[in-house]
Design a protein around this motif. Sequence first.
Motif, PDB file in Angstrom:
ATOM      1  N   SER A  46       0.934  -1.230  -0.033  1.00 46.31           N
ATOM      2  CA  SER A  46       0.013  -0.072  -0.018  1.00 46.31           C
ATOM      3  C   SER A  46       0.747   1.494  -0.005  1.00 46.31           C
ATOM      4  N   GLU A  47       1.935   1.110   0.878  1.00 50.95           N
ATOM      5  CA  GLU A  47       2.856   2.445   0.739  1.00 50.95           C
ATOM      6  C   GLU A  47       4.331   1.874   0.457  1.00 50.95           C
ATOM      7  N   ILE A  48       4.674   2.162  -0.734  1.00 53.36           N
ATOM      8  CA  ILE A  48       6.272   2.110  -0.954  1.00 53.36           C
ATOM      9  C   ILE A  48       6.793   2.902  -0.843  1.00 53.36           C
ATOM     10  N   PRO A  49       7.974   3.165  -0.243  1.00 48.37           N
ATOM     11  CA  PRO A  49       8.804   4.628  -0.119  1.00 48.37           C
ATOM     12  C   PRO A  49       9.288   4.865  -1.589  1.00 48.37           C
ATOM     13  N   ASN A  50       9.193   5.956  -2.240  1.00 47.15           N
ATOM     14  CA  ASN A  50       9.279   6.326  -3.470  1.00 47.15           C
ATOM     15  C   ASN A  50      10.483   7.332  -3.906  1.00 47.15           C
ATOM     16  N   MET A  51      11.406   7.335  -2.884  1.00 46.99           N
ATOM     17  CA  MET A  51      12.550   8.089  -3.152  1.00 46.99           C
ATOM     18  C   MET A  51      13.801   7.541  -2.777  1.00 46.99           C
ATOM     19  N   LEU A  52      13.950   6.365  -3.571  1.00 46.99           N
ATOM     20  CA  LEU A  52      15.315   5.562  -3.122  1.00 46.99           C
ATOM     21  C   LEU A  52      16.315   6.190  -3.733  1.00 46.99           C
ATOM     22  N   GLU A  53      16.099   6.750  -5.029  1.00 51.30           N
ATOM     23  CA  GLU A  53      17.195   7.657  -5.602  1.00 51.30           C
ATOM     24  C   GLU A  53      17.762   8.706  -5.033  1.00 51.30           C
ATOM     25  N   THR A  54      17.085   9.341  -4.035  1.00 56.29           N
ATOM     26  CA  THR A  54      17.712  10.338  -3.344  1.00 56.29           C
ATOM     27  C   THR A  54      18.551  10.057  -2.206  1.00 56.29           C
ATOM     28  N   ASN A  55      18.425   8.432  -1.764  1.00 56.04           N
ATOM     29  CA  ASN A  55      19.499   8.181  -1.062  1.00 56.04           C
ATOM     30  C   ASN A  55      20.754   8.067  -1.639  1.00 56.04           C
ATOM     31  N   SER A  56      20.647   7.702  -2.869  1.00 54.36           N
ATOM     32  CA  SER A  56      22.086   7.787  -3.735  1.00 54.36           C
ATOM     33  C   SER A  56      22.670   9.309  -3.705  1.00 54.36           C
ATOM     34  N   ASN A  57      22.085  10.289  -3.668  1.00 53.43           N
ATOM     35  CA  ASN A  57      22.479  11.653  -3.919  1.00 53.43           C
ATOM     36  C   ASN A  57      23.285  11.854  -2.354  1.00 53.43           C
ATOM     37  N   ILE A  58      22.550  11.246  -1.439  1.00 54.46           N
ATOM     38  CA  ILE A  58      23.142  11.600  -0.076  1.00 54.46           C
ATOM     39  C   ILE A  58      24.404  10.805   0.045  1.00 54.46           C
ATOM     40  N   PHE A  59      24.309   9.575  -0.390  1.00 53.63           N
ATOM     41  CA  PHE A  59      25.678   8.655  -0.467  1.00 53.63           C
ATOM     42  C   PHE A  59      26.904   9.292  -1.375  1.00 53.63           C
ATOM     43  N   MET A  60      26.634   9.982  -2.258  1.00 53.63           N
ATOM     44  CA  MET A  60      27.513  10.585  -3.132  1.00 53.63           C
ATOM     45  C   MET A  60      28.017  11.841  -2.313  1.00 53.63           C
ATOM     46  N   ILE A  61      27.366  12.585  -1.636  1.00 51.63           N
ATOM     47  CA  ILE A  61      27.889  13.788  -1.214  1.00 51.63           C
ATOM     48  C   ILE A  61      28.935  13.358   0.177  1.00 51.63           C
ATOM     49  N   ILE A  62      28.271  12.242   0.974  1.00 49.71           N
ATOM     50  CA  ILE A  62      29.150  11.901   2.017  1.00 49.71           C
ATOM     51  C   ILE A  62      30.388  11.079   1.411  1.00 49.71           C
ATOM     52  N   SER A  63      30.494  10.275   0.201  1.00 45.81           N
ATOM     53  CA  SER A  63      31.460   9.732  -0.128  1.00 45.81           C
ATOM     54  C   SER A  63      32.539  10.536  -0.723  1.00 45.81           C
ATOM     55  N   GLY A  64      32.034  11.619  -1.248  1.00 51.87           N
ATOM     56  CA  GLY A  64      32.831  12.602  -1.884  1.00 51.87           C
ATOM     57  C   GLY A  64      33.608  13.349  -1.023  1.00 51.87           C
ATOM     58  N   ALA A  65      33.236  13.656   0.216  1.00 43.64           N
ATOM     59  CA  ALA A  65      33.708  14.288   1.343  1.00 43.64           C
ATOM     60  C   ALA A  65      34.787  13.209   2.014  1.00 43.64           C
ATOM     61  N   VAL A  66      34.311  12.122   2.101  1.00 43.75           N
ATOM     62  CA  VAL A  66      35.289  10.941   2.795  1.00 43.75           C
ATOM     63  C   VAL A  66      36.554  10.661   1.863  1.00 43.75           C
ATOM     64  N   LEU A  67      36.040  10.744   0.706  1.00 38.01           N
ATOM     65  CA  LEU A  67      37.094  10.276  -0.661  1.00 38.01           C
ATOM     66  C   LEU A  67      38.230  11.329  -0.376  1.00 38.01           C
ATOM     67  N   PHE A  68      37.961  12.657  -0.343  1.00 37.13           N
ATOM     68  CA  PHE A  68      38.989  13.746  -0.222  1.00 37.13           C
ATOM     69  C   PHE A  68      39.680  13.541   0.731  1.00 37.13           C
ATOM     70  N   SER A  69      39.068  13.419   2.056  1.00 34.12           N
ATOM     71  CA  SER A  69      40.128  13.231   3.180  1.00 34.12           C
ATOM     72  C   SER A  69      40.829  12.107   3.457  1.00 34.12           C
TER      73      SER A  69
END
Length: 134
Positions: A46-69
């Motif tokens: 009845s209710e499936i979370p519909n913004m799974l691709e938004t999680n990928s954006n957050i992952f890329m922001i965090i991994s970009g910061a971690v990758l540089f440091s």
Amino acid sequence: MNKLKSTVQFQFSYLLKSMLVFYCVIFVASALGIIVTAITTGDAFSEIPNMLETNSNIFMIISGAVLFSKDHKFFIQNGFTRKFFFLSSMLSLLAMSAFMGLIDTAVGQILHANLRYRSLFGSAYGYQNIFYNW
């Protein structure tokens, strides 16, 4: 050019391991959400979370910061310039974002075809033609 290829592969392999853990956590959390919804309401989809691709954006922001440091000191100690490190980091993040975009679009198409899932991208551009979403 050979040094650039090896550094991009090194950073991409690090990101790939992180991405696999990320998708495992996201899919397990989504499955648990569907199971809890099925138990409490009786209708699993009845209710499936519909913004799974938004999680990928957050992952890329965090991994970009971690990758540089994380790898910056390693590359500087081995004689790579900051400009070279920045270029290799941008290329590996670009490749990873393209790969994750492909995965997110494929998962959105599969879930939309089988369940009542509407991805953010599909909601914006529609599901009439599969090639529009790729």
